[in-house]
Write a protein that holds these residues in place. Structure first.
Motif, mmCIF file in Angstrom:
data_model
loop_
_atom_site.group_PDB
_atom_site.id
_atom_site.type_symbol
_atom_site.label_atom_id
_atom_site.label_comp_id
_atom_site.label_asym_id
_atom_site.label_seq_id
_atom_site.Cartn_x
_atom_site.Cartn_y
_atom_site.Cartn_z
ATOM 1 N N SER A 57 -47.564 -71.593 20.582
ATOM 2 C CA SER A 57 -46.508 -71.881 21.563
ATOM 3 C C SER A 57 -46.604 -73.309 22.084
ATOM 4 O O SER A 57 -45.591 -73.996 22.244
ATOM 5 N N PHE A 97 -40.790 -71.969 24.875
ATOM 6 C CA PHE A 97 -42.155 -72.135 24.363
ATOM 7 C C PHE A 97 -43.156 -72.361 25.492
ATOM 8 O O PHE A 97 -44.238 -71.764 25.499
ATOM 9 N N LEU A 124 -43.671 -69.105 27.544
ATOM 10 C CA LEU A 124 -44.534 -68.174 26.807
ATOM 11 C C LEU A 124 -45.994 -68.616 26.903
ATOM 12 O O LEU A 124 -46.897 -67.800 27.122
ATOM 13 N N ASN A 125 -46.216 -69.918 26.747
ATOM 14 C CA ASN A 125 -47.573 -70.446 26.815
ATOM 15 C C ASN A 125 -48.198 -70.195 28.183
ATOM 16 O O ASN A 125 -49.341 -69.740 28.292
ATOM 17 N N TYR A 183 -44.034 -76.410 21.475
ATOM 18 C CA TYR A 183 -43.513 -77.084 22.678
ATOM 19 C C TYR A 183 -43.639 -78.601 22.527
ATOM 20 O O TYR A 183 -42.671 -79.345 22.721
#
Length: 294
Positions: A161, A83, A86-87, A165
């Motif tokens: 995301s 996560f 991706l962020n 997280y």
């Protein structure tokens, strides 16, 4: 006292993140994917140095062993690593293509998701002022989305995301240092493979100043994450959600006055709804705290 220190850590993390686009702008000659993996690798190195200097390696080893005993927690730390990666990737890409306002919108949407997750998933109580603040902020986000003329995919991916997280980390009984080290350790092998064998530029084949900035990505990444990881353990997820408005507000101000991205009255009205929501939440919390003391 625990909440007060949590607020301090939270403010520190979000102010730091608010100014971070300035750093990514300095790396305009480096591809977004490359920056993402350099960020992961140098963050891991920074955390290794941090664990060594502050003698936290025994704690790291002990917590890691305990984590691996639970399949659920092992999957959770894997999910957290995915996560946050991706962020980072979406954020770096959005800033690099000159859409700081879109990145800002993503982090304005995120607190709404945090409040929703805190209320529905973590069963945290949602006060009247939090509900009113959420409605006001939601109205602003909807107006901003309509004004862009296109569906804000990048903004929504950023918001979702980071919400996932934070939600994942909230459920892990790990110290901030252990959590961040494990997250970067999980993603580092993929980063090394990409930078050594796939990246068109190769590993650290940039001018000296650029290489220095790339090494610095580990520092500017790890410090706010350490602050955030500590804050998320001390504060409710709803409070974390509203603190996050600090970050995109700083980004929005920079987008308008520093990067000269277009900004008109309709956008100002939309953001006014969001800022009103923040104000309602802050005043409500202040009144609630004063009432409890009395």
């Amino acid at each position: 006292m625990k909440k007060d220190s949590g607020l301090l850590y939270g403010f520190g993390a979000y102010i730091f993140w608010g100014f971070l686009p300035l750093y990514w702008k300095l790396l305009g000659n480096v591809g977004s994917i490359d920056i993402l993996f350099y960020r992961i690798i140098w963050s891991l190195l920074f955390m290794t140095i941090y664990l060594t200097l502050f003698r936290k390696f025994p704690t790291f080893i002990q917590e890691s062993k305990e984590l691996l005993k639970s399949r659920r927690n092992t999957l959770a730390i894997l999910a957290a690593a995915i996560f946050i990666s991706l962020n980072w990737g979406i954020y770096i890409y959005t800033v690099s293509i000159g859409q700081v306002q879109q990145a800002s919108l993503g982090y304005y949407i995120n607190p709404l998701l945090n409040v929703l997750a805190g209320s529905l998933y973590l069963k945290e109580p949602l006060s009247k002022q939090a509900k009113l603040a959420s409605l006001s902020a939601f109205a602003g986000v909807v107006l901003l989305t309509i004004q862009t003329g296109v569906f804000p995919f990048n903004s929504l991916f950023l918001a979702a995301s980071f919400c996932l997280y934070g939600l994942t980390k909230k459920q892990l009984q790990l110290s901030a240092a252990t959590s961040i080290t494990l997250e970067t350790l999980i993603m580092a092998p993929l980063g090394l493979i990409y930078l050594f064998f796939i990246s068109p530029t190769g590993f650290m084949h940039y001018p000296f100043n650029t290489n220095l900035l790339l090494v610095g990505t580990g520092i500017v990444t790890a410090i706010p994450l350490l602050l955030f990881s500590t804050a998320v353990k001390k504060l409710s997820y709803i409070t974390i959600g509203f603190l996050q408005y600090i970050n995109p507000t700083i980004m929005l101000i920079m987008a308008i006055f520093l990067f000269h991205e277009p900004y008109a009255l309709p956008q100002f009205i939309a953001f006014a709804f969001i800022w009103l929501g923040i104000l309602i939440f802050i005043i409500g919390n202040f009144i609630e705290a004063r009432t409890k003391k009395l």
